[in-house]
Every structure is written in structure tokens, then in C-alpha cells.
Design a protein around this motif. Structure first.
Motif, PDB file in Angstrom:
ATOM      1  N   GLN A 109     -22.315  -9.328   7.038  1.00  0.00           N
ATOM      2  CA  GLN A 109     -22.493 -10.065   5.788  1.00  0.00           C
ATOM      3  C   GLN A 109     -21.225 -10.822   5.393  1.00  0.00           C
ATOM      4  OE1 GLN A 109     -25.773  -9.867   3.951  1.00  0.00           O
ATOM      5  NE2 GLN A 109     -26.048  -9.422   6.105  1.00  0.00           N
ATOM      6  N   ASP A 125     -31.226 -13.080   8.128  1.00  0.00           N
ATOM      7  CA  ASP A 125     -30.207 -14.027   7.674  1.00  0.00           C
ATOM      8  C   ASP A 125     -30.330 -15.377   8.366  1.00  0.00           C
ATOM      9  OD1 ASP A 125     -28.675 -12.402   5.765  1.00  0.00           O
ATOM     10  OD2 ASP A 125     -28.378 -11.118   7.490  1.00  0.00           O
ATOM     11  N   MET A 162     -26.642 -10.838   1.464  1.00  0.00           N
ATOM     12  CA  MET A 162     -26.760 -12.298   1.364  1.00  0.00           C
ATOM     13  C   MET A 162     -28.195 -12.747   1.082  1.00  0.00           C
ATOM     14  SD  MET A 162     -23.671 -13.189   1.803  1.00  0.00           S
ATOM     15  CE  MET A 162     -23.697 -14.935   2.098  1.00  0.00           C
ATOM     16  N   ARG A 163     -29.155 -12.036   1.677  1.00  0.00           N
ATOM     17  CA  ARG A 163     -30.554 -12.439   1.483  1.00  0.00           C
ATOM     18  C   ARG A 163     -30.941 -12.394   0.011  1.00  0.00           C
ATOM     19  NH1 ARG A 163     -32.473  -8.460   6.239  1.00  0.00           N
ATOM     20  NH2 ARG A 163     -30.416  -8.732   7.169  1.00  0.00           N
TER      21      ARG A 163
END
Ligand code: UDP
Ligand code: MG
Length: 335
Positions: A83, A164, A186-187
Motif C-alpha cells: 500500500q 488495486d 488504498m481501495r
């Protein structure tokens, strides 16, 4: 002059986090170069983030960068995790369109033209895995449970089965760069951003070579970060259990007092039941203390404000140009 500006080609940034991927990188580069050759009106940069690899990945990337200026490399000082490696890439890419992709060719580069087409009318394209047979039963089951929990109680906007692998435009990039939290999923950041989001389904290929860099432990850690950094869900059973235990103990105390007052003998099964209830409540309290500790840890990490990642060296990356294009509200309004 004006028509020259209009026909000026745009830049596509491929952001590729790599951790010990020397076995797959030559094939990855061959395939993305091939795809790039067929892209009309786009020039490409291949931005690799070496996430503290211990194999030949850094040497290989340095050699490739010396031969091809489109190959850009950010080498991190140690392994910071997938990430954060993605964040290093999105911090330094310069594209008008950005695609995050794994290096192992599970995300087929041949889909890039489709993503760019979809981006013409959207800001974010989530690549949804329509067939995950290559992932194995355990991983698939865990993913299924994870997405159910996340979509129901934590982040209803989270697209199911999208990892991702995503394409997005500069407007999204500017907002993404403003997300500086240390405990990252991040998603979730993409899902809650708004804008025009869409999905593109694809069949996830098998890893080209080498082994997954996401062992079970890392997968569970990501799931934990996703839940704890986005909601207080783990604490919620405590509220219900606490209320239930309180009500049950009040009722039991009233019942036992009444029974004793009317001359009844308190039998030992009742004591055992009370003891078990007490033990259960203690277990629940300890578990909730652990969960509260987890939130404290996240707070500590955020308060310390340590760097998200540390860069050891770069190749073909214009760090000064990046500093000049630092995300600002003005840039956001321009995009
Ligand atoms: N990766 C990374 N840092 C890590 C773990 C993985 O940069 O600590 C990269 C890895 O090299 C790959 C991508 O993240 O490009 C996804 O990892 P992998 O393919 O091993 O995960 P899986 O597809 O098995 O879930
Ligand atoms: Mg993979």
C-alpha cells in the motif's frame, strides 16, 4: 500554436509496486512496451517502486532505466508494504492518466487501451475480477467474507472483487495525494472519493513466475487495517453485549433475591450459570480492550507523522518537477 497544443500527446503513468519480482520483470516490460507501442496519442512512463527487494529487482530496474528513459524507478530504503509502495508511485508519477498494476502480470497489460477508453467518460475505473479461480479456495473464501463485511458495515461504496488494479485521471490523483494516513487501505480511499466511478470486468491471470508476496498474514493484516481504519465496527458487539450483560445481571439479581426472600434455597446450577456468564463477560471485556488497543496504535501511528516511505534512490525521476506540482487546492480546481 493552438493546434499544436491541442494535438500534444498526453502522458500515461503505469505505477508498478515491486517486491522481489526479478523473475517477472523482463516479461512484464516486454508486454507493457508492446502495449505502449500501440497507444495513439499517449506517451508512457513506467514508474516502478522497488519496495525493498532483496533479489535482482533493483539492478534489473536500474539497467532498464539506463536504456529506456520511460522506465522510472523509485527505490525505497526498505520494505514498506504494497500500500505504501503504491503511494510512493502515485506521489511521483506525472501522468494525465494513471494505472496502478501489479508486476506479476496477473493484471494483463493488454487491458490498458480498454481502461483508457473508459476513462474518457469517467474519473476512476475499478478493475473487477470476474474470475478468481487462480487465487485458490482459501483466498477466494476470505475475499468473499471480507467484501461482504466491508460492504455491509464498513464501506458500502467499496466495489466487490476489485483490487488495486485501477485507472484514474489527474483530478483523482490530486485528491489521492492528499490522503496521508499511515494505516492505509488504498481501495477505501478511491471508493469514498466520489467523482464518476465505473467498473471493468476481467479475468485474473495466473502469476507469471515466482510466488505471491502476500502471504496469509499480510492479507489478514490488510483486512484488519481496512476495517479498523474505516470504522468502529469491532467495538459495536461490546455495546450490545454490555447492555445485555447488564440487563441479565439485574434480572438475575432480582430473581435470586425474590427467591431467597420467599424462603427458597439457591441451588448450585444457578451459581455455575452465573460463573459462566461472568467468565464470558470477562472474555468480552478483554477482547474489546484489545480492539481499543488497536485503535490506540492507529492513533499513535498517525500522531507521530513519520514518513510514509523513505526513498533510497531514484532513476529518471524528476523530483524537482514533482515538488513543483505538489497537490494544492489550486491544482485541484484546474483539473
Ligand atoms: N508488493 C510490494 N510490496 C510488498 C508485497 C507486494 O510492492 O510488500 C507488490 C508485488 O511485487 C506485486 C504486487 O505488490 O507487484 C502484488 O503482490 P502479489 O502479486 O504477490 O499479491 P497477490 O496477487 O498474490 O495477492
Ligand atoms: Mg499477484
Amino acid at each position: 500554436m493552438q493546434s499544436m497544443a491541442r494535438t500534444k500527446s498526453k502522458t500515461l503513468s503505469l505505477v508498478v509496486p515491486c517486491f522481489n519480482e526479478a523473475d517477472v520483470l523482463p516479461e512484464f516490460l516486454a508486454r507493457v512496451r508492446n502495449v505502449a507501442q500501440g497507444l495513439r496519442g499517449w506517451q508512457c512512463e513506467f514508474l516502478f517502486v522497488d519496495d525493498g527487494s532483496q533479489d535482482a529487482t533493483p539492478d534489473l530496474l536500474t539497467q532498464e532505466a539506463a536504456k529506456d528513459p520511460r522506465v522510472r524507478v523509485i527505490r525505497l530504503s526498505r520494505n514498506f508494504g504494497h500500500q505504501r509502495a503504491i503511494s510512493a508511485g502515485t506521489d511521483f508519477c506525472t501522468g494525465d492518466a494513471i494505472i496502478i498494476t501489479d508486476a506479476d502480470l496477473q493484471d494483463p497489460p493488454e487491458l490498458i487501451p480498454d481502461i483508457l477508453r473508459k476513462l474518457e467518460g469517467h474519473d476512476i475505473v475499478h478493475m473487477v475480477r470476474s474470475d478468481r479461480r487462480v487465487d485458490g479456495l482459501l483466498k477466494r473464501t476470505m475475499a468473499h467474507v471480507f467484501y461482504r463485511v466491508m460492504r455491509r458495515w464498513v464501506l458500502p461504496e467499496l466495489p466487490e472483487n476489485a483490487g488495486d488494479f485501477k485507472g484514474f485521471n489527474r483530478r483523482v490523483l490530486v485528491v489521492l495525494r492528499a490522503h496521508r494516513e499511515r494505516v492505509r487501505f488504498m481501495r477505501g480511499a478511491f471508493a469514498t472519493m466520489g467523482f464518476r466511478q465505473t467498473e471493468l470486468r476481467y479475468v485474473r491471470a495466473a502469476r507469471h513466475a515466482g510466488r505471491s508476496k502476500y502471504p496469509l498474514r499480510s492479507t489478514l493484516r490488510l483486512a484488519r487495517d481496512a476495517v479498523f481504519s474505516n470504522s468502529a465496527l469491532p467495538m459495536r458487539p461490546g455495546i450490545y453485549a454490555g447492555a445485555f450483560t447488564l440487563a441479565a445481571s439485574c434480572l438475575t439479581a432480582a430473581g435470586v433475591s425474590l427467591y431467597a426472600a420467599t424462603g427458597g434455597a439457591v441451588a448450585s446450577p444457578l451459581l455455575i450459570a452465573l460463573l459462566l456468564a461472568l467468565l464470558g463477560a470477562c472474555g468480552m471485556i478483554l477482547m474489546l480492550l484489545g480492539f481499543a488497543g488497536e485503535y490506540l496504535k492507529i492513533l499513535l501511528l498517525e500522531v507521530k507523522q513519520r514518513p510514509l516511505y523513505i526513498i533510497r534512490e531514484t532513476c529518471n525521476v524528476d523530483v524537482a518537477a514533482r515538488a513543483a506540482s505538489e497537490s494544492s487546492p489550486e491544482e485541484l480546481l484546474r483539473t
